[in-house]
Write a protein that holds these residues in place. Structure first.
Motif, PDB file in Angstrom:
ATOM      1  N   ILE A 227       1.137  -0.829  -0.234  1.00 33.23           N
ATOM      2  CA  ILE A 227       0.295  -0.206   0.477  1.00 33.23           C
ATOM      3  C   ILE A 227       1.141   1.351  -0.276  1.00 33.23           C
ATOM      4  O   ILE A 227       0.828   2.253  -0.441  1.00 33.23           O
ATOM      5  CB  ILE A 227      -0.690  -0.359   1.279  1.00 33.23           C
ATOM      6  CG1 ILE A 227      -1.664  -1.399   1.277  1.00 33.23           C
ATOM      7  CG2 ILE A 227      -1.728   1.156   0.757  1.00 33.23           C
ATOM      8  CD1 ILE A 227      -2.870  -0.977   1.730  1.00 33.23           C
ATOM      9  N   ILE A 228       2.383   1.224   0.762  1.00 38.34           N
ATOM     10  CA  ILE A 228       2.945   2.412   0.729  1.00 38.34           C
ATOM     11  C   ILE A 228       3.286   2.432  -0.606  1.00 38.34           C
ATOM     12  O   ILE A 228       3.679   3.799  -0.864  1.00 38.34           O
ATOM     13  CB  ILE A 228       4.030   1.953   2.115  1.00 38.34           C
ATOM     14  CG1 ILE A 228       3.079   2.140   3.362  1.00 38.34           C
ATOM     15  CG2 ILE A 228       4.597   3.293   1.849  1.00 38.34           C
ATOM     16  CD1 ILE A 228       4.236   1.740   4.611  1.00 38.34           C
ATOM     17  N   ALA A 229       3.798   1.814  -1.325  1.00 31.34           N
ATOM     18  CA  ALA A 229       5.021   1.713  -2.482  1.00 31.34           C
ATOM     19  C   ALA A 229       3.545   1.835  -3.652  1.00 31.34           C
ATOM     20  O   ALA A 229       4.169   2.798  -3.983  1.00 31.34           O
ATOM     21  CB  ALA A 229       4.685   0.396  -3.182  1.00 31.34           C
ATOM     22  N   THR A 230       2.503   1.883  -3.060  1.00 31.87           N
ATOM     23  CA  THR A 230       1.335   1.989  -4.176  1.00 31.87           C
ATOM     24  C   THR A 230       1.055   3.839  -4.461  1.00 31.87           C
ATOM     25  O   THR A 230       0.670   4.587  -4.613  1.00 31.87           O
ATOM     26  CB  THR A 230      -0.238   1.311  -4.339  1.00 31.87           C
ATOM     27  OG1 THR A 230       0.101   0.323  -4.414  1.00 31.87           O
ATOM     28  CG2 THR A 230      -1.586   2.350  -5.096  1.00 31.87           C
ATOM     29  N   ALA A 264       8.374  -6.394  -0.057  1.00 24.33           N
ATOM     30  CA  ALA A 264       7.613  -5.465  -0.212  1.00 24.33           C
ATOM     31  C   ALA A 264       8.397  -4.389   0.708  1.00 24.33           C
ATOM     32  O   ALA A 264       7.955  -2.877  -0.746  1.00 24.33           O
ATOM     33  CB  ALA A 264       6.545  -6.034  -0.017  1.00 24.33           C
ATOM     34  N   ALA A 265       9.167  -4.636   1.789  1.00 25.77           N
ATOM     35  CA  ALA A 265       8.844  -3.905   2.095  1.00 25.77           C
ATOM     36  C   ALA A 265      10.484  -2.669   1.641  1.00 25.77           C
ATOM     37  O   ALA A 265      10.511  -0.910   1.101  1.00 25.77           O
ATOM     38  CB  ALA A 265       9.969  -3.944   3.824  1.00 25.77           C
ATOM     39  N   VAL A 266      11.384  -2.710   0.413  1.00 18.34           N
ATOM     40  CA  VAL A 266      12.083  -2.857  -0.152  1.00 18.34           C
ATOM     41  C   VAL A 266      11.573  -1.719  -1.168  1.00 18.34           C
ATOM     42  O   VAL A 266      12.305  -0.514  -1.433  1.00 18.34           O
ATOM     43  CB  VAL A 266      13.373  -3.602  -0.918  1.00 18.34           C
ATOM     44  CG1 VAL A 266      14.111  -2.805  -1.592  1.00 18.34           C
ATOM     45  CG2 VAL A 266      14.512  -4.612   0.515  1.00 18.34           C
ATOM     46  N   SER A 267      10.794  -2.672  -2.083  1.00 21.24           N
ATOM     47  CA  SER A 267      10.141  -1.755  -2.638  1.00 21.24           C
ATOM     48  C   SER A 267       9.592  -0.638  -2.329  1.00 21.24           C
ATOM     49  O   SER A 267       9.650   0.820  -3.249  1.00 21.24           O
ATOM     50  CB  SER A 267       8.948  -3.163  -3.330  1.00 21.24           C
ATOM     51  OG  SER A 267       8.096  -2.301  -4.289  1.00 21.24           O
ATOM     52  N   ALA A 268       9.162  -0.802  -1.337  1.00 18.71           N
ATOM     53  CA  ALA A 268       8.413   0.976  -0.543  1.00 18.71           C
ATOM     54  C   ALA A 268       9.106   1.744  -0.351  1.00 18.71           C
ATOM     55  O   ALA A 268       9.070   2.672  -1.017  1.00 18.71           O
ATOM     56  CB  ALA A 268       7.842   0.365   0.390  1.00 18.71           C
TER      57      ALA A 268
END
Length: 669
Positions: A227-230, A264-268
């Motif tokens: 969600i953060i990345a989005t 997912a955290a790295v992507s964010a």
């Protein structure tokens, strides 16, 4: 209207739509389960045994066909297909079933046609909330998630106030026991993230970050980071404002035990840090992300950040970069932050960001004081019985720099010889002083000095043409035969040196002979005549490095730090900043300090005033006056040279003439 403001007609319509949606979910689930099971293998049909001849009826009467043939048995009943793989009736979906996604779209279409008020008047809002949290009914939970996703996509922004409060439930459903529910919840999370108004991000951010807490299941954590990345794409300004809270949480996620959460955290993190919008910071992003996952790389990341020269103004968001560097040394991190803060126009946010580093006030005050007094004396006094300063003058292109390089061993003469006492130590600062540092920009000044002298001697001497053996010279050494006691021997290396009357002898170790009893002492003149001058010079430099004050000074971090302070490089810059981030004047000070570490007898300066401000020039002039050794200078700064030199070397038309400075020259200076 029914009680509580509900419309009975709308309630009935919504009940029908939700029943159809739930039925569609069940049918889709049954179809998916059937498709997942392997088809049974067909069984070959077995022929039935021939019927036994009918016994005659009472009285022994036998029934005979008209043609006198065998009796015709009564027709057998039709074989039952029950239990046969091929005879089972196919499962057919009721005509009312439209598929779960289509049914969810019908629910959203109903609300869109009648307005968002229908969510309340039809009771849909409350029904979906109950269904989403119904722990005993997986189809209901899935149906609710599909309906929420469809509402976000079809109805749009007007439905956000009704759906956003359900985000904690969405995150919880991401870890549902039923796989289909998890997939529907992921669709709901992403649909809501794309729908959120930037003004609403600050309100839902606490719920998103709560989904990453250690007590939550890994699927919820992964979904929260997605969600953060989005949001970084759909509401970048709102994410920027929330970076103080986001960065520490994302940093923790990057070291989670689950690979899915890490990814997912790295992507964010990559999406969030890209919002900095600063070209100066961009090269630091990979090392910054890497050091969060690998704490051992933190110091290098901070050095790279603190060594960055900020040309572009640092926006507010960039100041929160170092929130994730909580493993940093207590001085290096504030140094990195101050380096960035100097280029921001928002002093309040810079102050707030500095407070987030949680550095003791005394440390900050000390660092600020260090920054204020970084223009101290450039060269400390070194006592040598050689109080003489020569200035080399001449027109451009006359060969002044070439002459200096011949004196210091940077160049080899095409003809003639350059004689230098074997015990003299010479320090050289070239016209382009920064070239001394070109291969060391990512280390600190403290590290540079210690690496340069870690072997005792100056490593820059090792690459001079007067020291480096050419391939031809190396081959000649290997082929040269010495006849000693009737045996052929080849020189391997020189081990020692000793005084012999007015010259020196060198101890030779031979190839293949390890015992010192075979070593032989040989006069320097003999070695030079046979082509071993560079080997002699190498040993001379090593022995000279072990003598004098430099040998007694410990090559430690603390000792070098104090030494650099004498040159105006406080710990903020000398120990905790990469060379890349120093100003031109600071780099010149570092070059001067490095050249003087081994306490030279002679100091050779080619345009030493480059990059230095007036205060630093005054400090350099005073230090040269107090320097007890010999100084040779080339400079176009006539005021600076004229005030120091007591002898003038004039180079013109390829000829060098020397004379003491006249009274007129003194007056002009």
């Amino acid at each position: 209207m029914s009680g509580g403001g509900l419309s009975s007609a709308e309630v009935a319509a919504i009940d029908d739509l939700l029943d159809r949606l739930t039925l569609a979910v069940k049918l889709d689930s049954a179809a998916a389960n059937a498709a997942a099971k392997p088809a049974p293998k067909p069984v070959a049909a077995t022929p039935a045994p021939a019927p036994a001849p009918a016994k005659p009826a009472g009285g022994g009467i036998k029934i005979i066909g008209k043609a006198g043939g065998a009796a015709v048995p009564a027709p057998a009943p039709p074989a039952s297909t029950h239990g046969s793989a091929w005879g089972a009736a196919a499962v057919t979906r009721p005509s009312s079933s439209l598929g779960s996604e289509k049914a969810a779209e019908e629910v959203a279409a109903y609300v869109k046609a009648r307005g968002v008020s229908a969510l309340k008047t039809s009771g849909l809002r409350d029904r979906l909330a109950v269904m989403a949290d119904d722990q005993s009914n997986a189809p209901a939970r899935e149906a609710a998630m599909l309906a929420y996703a469809a509402l976000c996509e079809a109805v749009g922004a007007s439905v956000e106030p009704f759906v956003a409060p359900m985000l904690p439930v969405f995150l919880e459903r991401l870890a549902d026991k039923a796989t289909s529910v998890r997939g529907a919840a992921d669709s709901a999370c992403q649909a809501l993230a794309r729908l959120l108004n930037p003004e609403a991000v600050s309100r839902v951010l606490p719920a998103i970050l709560a989904g990453t807490s250690p007590s939550r299941k890994w699927q919820s954590k992964e979904g929260a980071f997605k969600i953060i990345a989005t949001l970084c794409e759909t509401a970048p300004d709102a994410v920027q404002a929330g970076l103080p809270d986001i960065v520490p949480v994302v940093s923790d996620g990057m070291v989670d035990a689950r690979d899915e959460v890490k990814e997912a955290a790295v992507s964010a993190a990559e999406s969030a840090f890209a919002l900095a919008g600063n070209r100066d910071i961009a090269p630091c992003i990979p090392s910054f992300l890497s050091c969060i996952r690998k704490p051992k790389e933190t110091a290098d990341a901070i050095l790279k950040l603190s060594g960055t020269t900020f040309v572009q103004a640092v926006e507010d968001v960039a100041l929160w970069w170092r929130c994730g560097l909580d493993r940093a040394p207590p001085i290096a991190l504030p140094t990195a932050h101050r380096n960035m803060s100097r280029r921001t126009n928002n002093s309040q946010l810079a102050t707030a960001a500095a407070a987030a580093v949680a550095v003791a006030p005394t440390a900050v005050a000390a660092a600020a004081a260090a920054a204020a007094c970084r223009n101290r004396a450039a060269v400390p006094a070194i006592a040598r019985p050689w109080p003489h300063c020569q200035s080399c003058v001449g027109p451009n292109g006359a060969g002044k720099s070439t002459l200096i390089k011949l004196m210091t061993g940077e160049l080899k003469p095409d003809s003639g010889t350059v004689a230098k006492h074997i015990n003299v130590r010479v320090a050289y600062v070239s016209q382009h002083a920064l070239h001394h540092l070109e291969d060391h920009l990512d280390v600190t000044p403290n590290q540079y000095v210690r690496r340069r002298y870690q072997k005792g001697e100056d490593r820059e001497d090792e690459v001079k043409v007067t020291r480096v053996l050419t391939p031809e010279e190396e081959e000649a050494i290997k082929k040269q035969i010495w006849v000693i006691d009737g045996q052929n021997r080849v020189l391997e290396k020189l081990l020692g040196r000793r005084k012999k009357k007015k010259t020196f002898e060198y101890e030779i170790k031979w190839v293949g002979l390890s015992s010192i009893e075979f070593n032989r002492w040989t006069m320097r003149e003999v070695l030079v005549e046979r082509g071993f001058e560079k080997l002699c010079r190498e040993l001379d430099d090593k022995i000279n490095a072990e003598k004098g004050e430099a040998a007694a000074r410990p090559l430690t971090l603390a000792s070098v730090e104090q030494y650099l302070q004498d040159f105006g490089l406080e710990p903020e810059f000398g120990t905790h900043s990469a060379i890349r981030g120093l100003s031109g004047g600071q780099k010149v000070k570092l070059v001067l300090a490095s050249a003087l570490w081994h306490c030279p007898h002679m100091l050779v300066l080619d345009e030493p005033t480059n990059y230095l401000d007036r205060d630093s020039l005054g400090a350099l002039a005073q230090a040269i006056r107090e320097f007890g050794g010999g100084v040779v200078m080339i400079s176009h700064h006539s005021e600076f040279v004229g005030a120091l030199a007591n002898e003038v070397w004039e180079l013109k038309d390829g000829k060098l003439s020397c004379h003491a400075k006249t009274l007129k020259e003194d007056a002009d200076a």
